[in-house]
Design a protein around this motif. Structure first.
Motif, PDB file in Angstrom:
ATOM      1  N   GLY A  93       0.827  -1.206   0.000  1.00  0.00           N
ATOM      2  CA  GLY A  93       0.000   0.000   0.000  1.00  0.00           C
ATOM      3  C   GLY A  93       0.855   1.247   0.000  1.00  0.00           C
ATOM      4  N   ILE A  94       0.231   2.369  -0.327  1.00  0.00           N
ATOM      5  CA  ILE A  94       0.917   3.657  -0.322  1.00  0.00           C
ATOM      6  C   ILE A  94       0.078   4.679   0.435  1.00  0.00           C
ATOM      7  N   ALA A  95       0.717   5.752   0.847  1.00  0.00           N
ATOM      8  CA  ALA A  95       0.031   6.853   1.527  1.00  0.00           C
ATOM      9  C   ALA A  95       0.080   8.098   0.653  1.00  0.00           C
ATOM     10  N   GLN A  96      -0.896   8.956   0.849  1.00  0.00           N
ATOM     11  CA  GLN A  96      -0.889  10.279   0.228  1.00  0.00           C
ATOM     12  C   GLN A  96      -1.321  11.297   1.274  1.00  0.00           C
ATOM     13  N   VAL A  97      -0.606  12.399   1.334  1.00  0.00           N
ATOM     14  CA  VAL A  97      -0.971  13.488   2.241  1.00  0.00           C
ATOM     15  C   VAL A  97      -1.347  14.689   1.390  1.00  0.00           C
ATOM     16  N   ARG A  98      -2.622  15.056   1.410  1.00  0.00           N
ATOM     17  CA  ARG A  98      -3.095  16.121   0.547  1.00  0.00           C
ATOM     18  C   ARG A  98      -4.345  16.744   1.156  1.00  0.00           C
ATOM     19  N   PRO A  99      -4.419  18.069   1.294  1.00  0.00           N
ATOM     20  CA  PRO A  99      -5.682  18.682   1.705  1.00  0.00           C
ATOM     21  C   PRO A  99      -6.809  18.246   0.770  1.00  0.00           C
ATOM     22  N   PHE A 100      -7.995  18.057   1.322  1.00  0.00           N
ATOM     23  CA  PHE A 100      -9.086  17.466   0.560  1.00  0.00           C
ATOM     24  C   PHE A 100      -9.352  18.214  -0.741  1.00  0.00           C
ATOM     25  N   LEU A 101      -9.326  19.528  -0.713  1.00  0.00           N
ATOM     26  CA  LEU A 101      -9.666  20.315  -1.897  1.00  0.00           C
ATOM     27  C   LEU A 101      -8.574  20.297  -2.955  1.00  0.00           C
ATOM     28  N   GLU A 102      -7.432  19.696  -2.632  1.00  0.00           N
ATOM     29  CA  GLU A 102      -6.326  19.612  -3.591  1.00  0.00           C
ATOM     30  C   GLU A 102      -6.153  18.210  -4.187  1.00  0.00           C
ATOM     31  N   ILE A 103      -6.997  17.258  -3.799  1.00  0.00           N
ATOM     32  CA  ILE A 103      -6.895  15.900  -4.338  1.00  0.00           C
ATOM     33  C   ILE A 103      -7.195  15.925  -5.832  1.00  0.00           C
ATOM     34  N   THR A 104      -6.320  15.306  -6.617  1.00  0.00           N
ATOM     35  CA  THR A 104      -6.475  15.314  -8.071  1.00  0.00           C
ATOM     36  C   THR A 104      -6.973  13.962  -8.572  1.00  0.00           C
ATOM     37  N   GLU A 105      -7.383  13.960  -9.830  1.00  0.00           N
ATOM     38  CA  GLU A 105      -7.800  12.720 -10.466  1.00  0.00           C
ATOM     39  C   GLU A 105      -6.655  11.709 -10.465  1.00  0.00           C
ATOM     40  N   GLU A 106      -5.463  12.181 -10.742  1.00  0.00           N
ATOM     41  CA  GLU A 106      -4.300  11.290 -10.751  1.00  0.00           C
ATOM     42  C   GLU A 106      -4.033  10.714  -9.361  1.00  0.00           C
ATOM     43  N   ASP A 107      -4.184  11.561  -8.318  1.00  0.00           N
ATOM     44  CA  ASP A 107      -4.014  11.070  -6.950  1.00  0.00           C
ATOM     45  C   ASP A 107      -4.929   9.886  -6.684  1.00  0.00           C
ATOM     46  N   LEU A 108      -6.208  10.062  -7.013  1.00  0.00           N
ATOM     47  CA  LEU A 108      -7.184   9.010  -6.733  1.00  0.00           C
ATOM     48  C   LEU A 108      -6.905   7.751  -7.539  1.00  0.00           C
ATOM     49  N   GLU A 109      -6.594   7.923  -8.809  1.00  0.00           N
ATOM     50  CA  GLU A 109      -6.324   6.751  -9.649  1.00  0.00           C
ATOM     51  C   GLU A 109      -5.131   5.967  -9.126  1.00  0.00           C
ATOM     52  N   THR A 110      -4.085   6.676  -8.724  1.00  0.00           N
ATOM     53  CA  THR A 110      -2.875   6.007  -8.252  1.00  0.00           C
ATOM     54  C   THR A 110      -3.114   5.261  -6.955  1.00  0.00           C
ATOM     55  N   ILE A 111      -3.704   5.916  -5.969  1.00  0.00           N
ATOM     56  CA  ILE A 111      -3.840   5.290  -4.656  1.00  0.00           C
ATOM     57  C   ILE A 111      -4.883   4.185  -4.666  1.00  0.00           C
ATOM     58  N   TYR A 112      -5.919   4.327  -5.483  1.00  0.00           N
ATOM     59  CA  TYR A 112      -6.928   3.259  -5.554  1.00  0.00           C
ATOM     60  C   TYR A 112      -6.386   2.025  -6.264  1.00  0.00           C
ATOM     61  N   ARG A 113      -5.552   2.227  -7.276  1.00  0.00           N
ATOM     62  CA  ARG A 113      -4.966   1.070  -7.959  1.00  0.00           C
ATOM     63  C   ARG A 113      -4.110   0.251  -7.000  1.00  0.00           C
ATOM     64  N   VAL A 114      -3.342   0.939  -6.163  1.00  0.00           N
ATOM     65  CA  VAL A 114      -2.432   0.226  -5.266  1.00  0.00           C
ATOM     66  C   VAL A 114      -3.138  -0.287  -4.017  1.00  0.00           C
ATOM     67  N   ASN A 115      -3.952   0.535  -3.388  1.00  0.00           N
ATOM     68  CA  ASN A 115      -4.530   0.180  -2.084  1.00  0.00           C
ATOM     69  C   ASN A 115      -5.816  -0.623  -2.166  1.00  0.00           C
ATOM     70  N   VAL A 116      -6.565  -0.464  -3.255  1.00  0.00           N
ATOM     71  CA  VAL A 116      -7.871  -1.114  -3.344  1.00  0.00           C
ATOM     72  C   VAL A 116      -7.895  -2.189  -4.424  1.00  0.00           C
ATOM     73  N   HIS A 117      -7.503  -1.811  -5.650  1.00  0.00           N
ATOM     74  CA  HIS A 117      -7.511  -2.799  -6.730  1.00  0.00           C
ATOM     75  C   HIS A 117      -6.674  -4.017  -6.348  1.00  0.00           C
ATOM     76  N   SER A 118      -5.521  -3.779  -5.721  1.00  0.00           N
ATOM     77  CA  SER A 118      -4.631  -4.894  -5.383  1.00  0.00           C
ATOM     78  C   SER A 118      -5.287  -5.871  -4.416  1.00  0.00           C
ATOM     79  N   VAL A 119      -6.125  -5.352  -3.522  1.00  0.00           N
ATOM     80  CA  VAL A 119      -6.825  -6.225  -2.577  1.00  0.00           C
ATOM     81  C   VAL A 119      -7.863  -7.078  -3.304  1.00  0.00           C
ATOM     82  N   VAL A 120      -8.571  -6.471  -4.255  1.00  0.00           N
ATOM     83  CA  VAL A 120      -9.521  -7.245  -5.061  1.00  0.00           C
ATOM     84  C   VAL A 120      -8.793  -8.357  -5.806  1.00  0.00           C
TER      85      VAL A 120
END
Length: 261
Positions: A93-120
């Protein structure tokens, strides 16, 4: 030794919590497949050697856990090289530190692929292999205290761990008829490179000196010390051993007394 003669696969096992889990499972009697990115091969091979030194067999498999084919291939390699497959630990898994209003599409795609998709992919690959081999098994995944409570400036990360909690609960119900248990461990503040990153990024956001955010968080722990990978590995040892045979669908917190669920 509860794992004697059995085979476990641990993702993200070249360092940190994953390394601690791999070594503990080897101490429990498991042979271990160490999975990590190709860029981590040198560290991964060091873990393999440490497992050999404990008298168990081990291999390193390079793979990107965000890719379904890589996860299935790693499970196949565990069987081909070590002669069986009994436990899947989706630790990477990986971590991201980002204020909520600064979260980008790339941020979400990257962290979901590693932290969530990998579990599936890990749950799917493990269940398919258990079925193929004709026996039940245990699947354990990395959650977090952030699976129970969302934390400011860790919005995307927290949401991925809530997702892991949901995946664990649903997979546990669907796979129970096959005798497969599905659980997760929820660490708090572990003294690894991930928390070094979180501390540094928090410093950029709130201006506190490097180390101050970590110090303040550790001071909130009831047991009064930072968590070690070995603390986490002890819980994974339970979840992968026979004493947890009647436990499924749970996130077991191991945080020294931060949250009370």
């Amino acid at each position: 030794m509860s794992g004697e003669g059995r085979v476990a696969l641990v993702t993200g096992a070249s360092q940190g919590i994953g390394r601690g889990i791999a070594l503990r499972l080897a101490q429990d009697g498991f042979d271990v497949t160490v999975v990590d990115l190709a860029t981590q091969e040198d560290k991964g091979l060091e873990v393999v050697q440490e497992i050999h030194d404990l008298g168990r067999k081990a291999i390193f498999v390079a793979g990107d856990v965000s890719r379904r084919d890589d996860v299935f291939a790693a499970v196949d390699q565990a069987v081909d090289s070590l002669g069986g497959f009994d436990v899947m630990v989706n630790n990477a898994g990986i971590a991201q530190v980002r204020p909520f209003l600064e979260i980008t599409e790339e941020d979400l795609e990257t962290i979901y692929r590693v932290n969530v998709h990998s579990v599936v992919w890990g749950i799917q690959a493990a269940a398919a292999k258990f079925d193929q081999l004709g026996h039940p098994g245990k699947i354990v995944s990395a959650a977090s205290i952030a699976a129970i409570q969302g934390f400011p400036i860790l919005g995307a990360y927290s949401s991925t761990k809530f997702a892991v909690r949901g995946l664990v609960q649903t997979a546990a119900q669907e796979l129970a008829p096959r005798g497969i248990t599905v659980n997760a461990y929820g660490p708090g503040i572990v003294g690894t490179s991930m928390w070094d990153l979180i501390d540094a990024e928090l410093s950029k956001v709130n201006g506190k000196p490097i180390g101050q955010n970590l110090k303040e968080n550790v001071e909130s722990i009831a047991l009064g010390r930072i968590e070690t990978p070995e603390d986490v590995a002890k819980v994974v040892s339970f979840l992968t051993g026979p004493d947890s045979d009647y436990v499924t669908g749970q996130v077991l917190l191991v945080d020294g007394g931060m949250l009370y669920n």
